[in-house]
Design a protein around this motif. Structure first.
Motif, PDB file in Angstrom:
ATOM      1  N   VAL A  38       0.835  -1.206   0.000  1.00  0.00           N
ATOM      2  CA  VAL A  38       0.000   0.000   0.000  1.00  0.00           C
ATOM      3  C   VAL A  38       0.870   1.257   0.000  1.00  0.00           C
ATOM      4  N   LEU A  39       1.903   1.279   0.845  1.00  0.00           N
ATOM      5  CA  LEU A  39       2.713   2.479   1.030  1.00  0.00           C
ATOM      6  C   LEU A  39       3.432   2.915  -0.247  1.00  0.00           C
ATOM      7  N   LYS A  40       3.786   1.973  -1.105  1.00  0.00           N
ATOM      8  CA  LYS A  40       4.646   2.280  -2.258  1.00  0.00           C
ATOM      9  C   LYS A  40       4.022   3.227  -3.277  1.00  0.00           C
ATOM     10  N   PHE A  41       2.746   3.518  -3.156  1.00  0.00           N
ATOM     11  CA  PHE A  41       2.085   4.420  -4.094  1.00  0.00           C
ATOM     12  C   PHE A  41       2.072   5.879  -3.617  1.00  0.00           C
ATOM     13  N   TYR A  42       2.667   6.145  -2.439  1.00  0.00           N
ATOM     14  CA  TYR A  42       2.516   7.454  -1.819  1.00  0.00           C
ATOM     15  C   TYR A  42       3.850   8.072  -1.392  1.00  0.00           C
ATOM     16  N   ARG A  43       3.801   9.385  -1.216  1.00  0.00           N
ATOM     17  CA  ARG A  43       4.857  10.098  -0.501  1.00  0.00           C
ATOM     18  C   ARG A  43       4.397  10.195   0.950  1.00  0.00           C
ATOM     19  N   ILE A  44       5.189   9.652   1.856  1.00  0.00           N
ATOM     20  CA  ILE A  44       4.774   9.541   3.254  1.00  0.00           C
ATOM     21  C   ILE A  44       5.810  10.222   4.146  1.00  0.00           C
ATOM     22  N   GLU A  45       5.389  11.245   4.845  1.00  0.00           N
ATOM     23  CA  GLU A  45       6.272  11.945   5.782  1.00  0.00           C
ATOM     24  C   GLU A  45       5.875  11.602   7.208  1.00  0.00           C
ATOM     25  N   LEU A  46       6.832  11.155   7.998  1.00  0.00           N
ATOM     26  CA  LEU A  46       6.608  10.816   9.399  1.00  0.00           C
ATOM     27  C   LEU A  46       7.279  11.872  10.261  1.00  0.00           C
ATOM     28  N   ASP A  47       6.466  12.718  10.856  1.00  0.00           N
ATOM     29  CA  ASP A  47       6.948  13.738  11.781  1.00  0.00           C
ATOM     30  C   ASP A  47       6.814  13.159  13.190  1.00  0.00           C
ATOM     31  N   TYR A  48       7.864  12.481  13.641  1.00  0.00           N
ATOM     32  CA  TYR A  48       7.812  11.767  14.906  1.00  0.00           C
ATOM     33  C   TYR A  48       7.661  12.704  16.098  1.00  0.00           C
ATOM     34  N   ALA A  49       8.363  13.828  16.082  1.00  0.00           N
ATOM     35  CA  ALA A  49       8.348  14.732  17.229  1.00  0.00           C
ATOM     36  C   ALA A  49       6.947  15.279  17.492  1.00  0.00           C
ATOM     37  N   ASP A  50       6.242  15.674  16.428  1.00  0.00           N
ATOM     38  CA  ASP A  50       4.889  16.221  16.574  1.00  0.00           C
ATOM     39  C   ASP A  50       3.816  15.153  16.427  1.00  0.00           C
ATOM     40  N   GLN A  51       4.229  13.906  16.189  1.00  0.00           N
ATOM     41  CA  GLN A  51       3.312  12.785  16.026  1.00  0.00           C
ATOM     42  C   GLN A  51       2.235  13.096  14.980  1.00  0.00           C
ATOM     43  N   ARG A  52       2.754  13.430  13.795  1.00  0.00           N
ATOM     44  CA  ARG A  52       1.890  13.712  12.661  1.00  0.00           C
ATOM     45  C   ARG A  52       2.402  12.955  11.439  1.00  0.00           C
ATOM     46  N   LEU A  53       1.454  12.526  10.615  1.00  0.00           N
ATOM     47  CA  LEU A  53       1.752  11.834   9.369  1.00  0.00           C
ATOM     48  C   LEU A  53       1.213  12.670   8.226  1.00  0.00           C
ATOM     49  N   TYR A  54       1.992  12.814   7.154  1.00  0.00           N
ATOM     50  CA  TYR A  54       1.574  13.570   5.986  1.00  0.00           C
ATOM     51  C   TYR A  54       1.652  12.654   4.763  1.00  0.00           C
ATOM     52  N   ILE A  55       0.546  12.543   4.045  1.00  0.00           N
ATOM     53  CA  ILE A  55       0.463  11.622   2.912  1.00  0.00           C
ATOM     54  C   ILE A  55       0.062  12.391   1.661  1.00  0.00           C
ATOM     55  N   SER A  56       0.760  12.119   0.571  1.00  0.00           N
ATOM     56  CA  SER A  56       0.355  12.673  -0.717  1.00  0.00           C
ATOM     57  C   SER A  56       0.581  11.619  -1.792  1.00  0.00           C
ATOM     58  N   GLU A  57      -0.214  11.716  -2.841  1.00  0.00           N
ATOM     59  CA  GLU A  57      -0.086  10.769  -3.940  1.00  0.00           C
ATOM     60  C   GLU A  57       1.106  11.135  -4.817  1.00  0.00           C
ATOM     61  N   GLY A  58       1.536  10.195  -5.650  1.00  0.00           N
ATOM     62  CA  GLY A  58       2.709  10.415  -6.482  1.00  0.00           C
ATOM     63  C   GLY A  58       2.627  11.688  -7.295  1.00  0.00           C
ATOM     64  N   GLY A  59       3.701  12.514  -7.209  1.00  0.00           N
ATOM     65  CA  GLY A  59       3.763  13.735  -7.985  1.00  0.00           C
ATOM     66  C   GLY A  59       3.005  14.904  -7.397  1.00  0.00           C
ATOM     67  N   LYS A  60       2.390  14.737  -6.221  1.00  0.00           N
ATOM     68  CA  LYS A  60       1.606  15.829  -5.612  1.00  0.00           C
ATOM     69  C   LYS A  60       2.282  16.320  -4.346  1.00  0.00           C
TER      70      LYS A  60
END
Length: 310
Positions: free
Chosen positions: A288-310
């Motif tokens: 599932v993960l391989k289709f996305y840009r996934i940012e893990l902000d561990y300090a603020d405990q936030r996840l940011y997801i965007s689709e390829g090229g966005k």
């Protein structure tokens, strides 16, 4: 080879995030090529040897991994020393005396010597069924000191000091296990919310057998197979069944059809949940993960997801 339980090894020693450094200069972040094989992400690390030379090595990035693992051939080549060995899950390990100087690009990693282990007799930290090769594994507790971006579509991995990168994508909460560094997210399947480990080191999404059986009872039309089916065969370990879901919601993102495999009841509900900040029933993995840009902000405990090229 997935050694989740090594998260408990010397778990009282918690690292404090520090700036990456190279030759005394503070480096805020680095971006390096990300290679994906068998739905798993790999990057190249640079080790500084005692004689001043460097050694490049290929490492799996495993958000659900417990120890910074180094194969014995690599450990010997970079001049590491270790003490008595121990056995766990059929493998033999040893804790190193001192951590090696290790860089992602020009970003120096902060490694805990008590949680940096040599895998004795192993030439790869991947299971025999998995494609590719790994000289070692970067685990959750190391990644949790930083902001990290898995840009699968662009083939890039970024690691940065907390608070030094602009965020992009759909923002979701992401609780983090205080000792393991394991990140947690939620998806909605058939109107119900499920907590999952974000597990980049696994090739295929997993759930408890209880959950898969319940889905099967409610939706006998969802394709279902005994054991590992198709790409799930690269996962390794104990796979009970494979099922293909018509989709799910991940925040506001609509996930397309994807497969899951089931594990014995209790693996996630009791064992893995004990290492998380909140209970889980499975793990969201590379298929599932391989289709996305996934940012893990561990300090603020936030996840940011965007689709390829966005």
């Amino acid at each position: 080879m997935r050694i989740h339980t090594l998260a408990a090894l010397a778990a009282t020693a918690i690292l404090i995030p520090t700036a990456g450094r190279l030759d005394g200069q503070a480096i805020a972040q680095a971006t390096v090529p990300l290679l994906v094989e068998g739905n798993r992400p790999f990057i190249e690390l640079t080790f500084h040897k005692p004689d001043g030379s460097v050694r490049k090595a290929r490492f799996l990035i495993d958000t659900g991994g417990g120890g910074f693992l180094i194969t014995e051939p690599l450990a010997r080549d970079i001049g590491l020393h270790w003490g008595p060995t121990m056995r766990e899950e059929g493998a033999e390990f040893a804790v190193i005396d001192a951590p090696p100087e290790t860089d992602v690009g020009n970003f120096r990693l902060n490694l805990n010597p008590q949680r940096t282990l040599v895998v004795i007799g192993a030439s790869s930290t991947l299971s025999p069924a998995a494609p590719g090769h790994a000289d070692g594994t970067i685990p959750g507790h190391v990644l949790a000191q930083y902001d990290v971006v898995f840009d699968y579509p662009a083939g890039k991995f970024t690691i940065a000091d907390p608070g030094t990168m602009p965020h992009r994508g759909v923002q979701l909460p992401m609780t983090v296990g205080p000792r393991s560094g394991f990140p947690r997210t939620e998806i909605v399947v058939d109107g119900k919310t499920y907590g999952l480990l974000i597990d980049t080191g696994a090739s295929f999404t997993m759930v408890s057998e209880v959950v898969l059986k319940a889905w099967g009872a409610s939706h006998p039309d969802w394709p279902r197979y005994t054991g590992a089916y198709g790409d799930a065969a690269t996962l390794g370990g104990q796979t009970l069944e494979t099922m293909f879901l018509p989709g799910a919601l991940w925040g506001s993102l609509q996930l397309a059809k994807f497969g899951v495999v089931s594990q014995h009841e209790g693996v996630f509900e009791r064992y893995m949940s004990g290492m998380m900040a909140a209970p889980i029933i499975g793990s969201l993995a590379g298929n599932v993960l391989k289709f996305y840009r996934i940012e893990l902000d561990y300090a603020d405990q936030r996840l940011y997801i965007s689709e390829g090229g966005k």
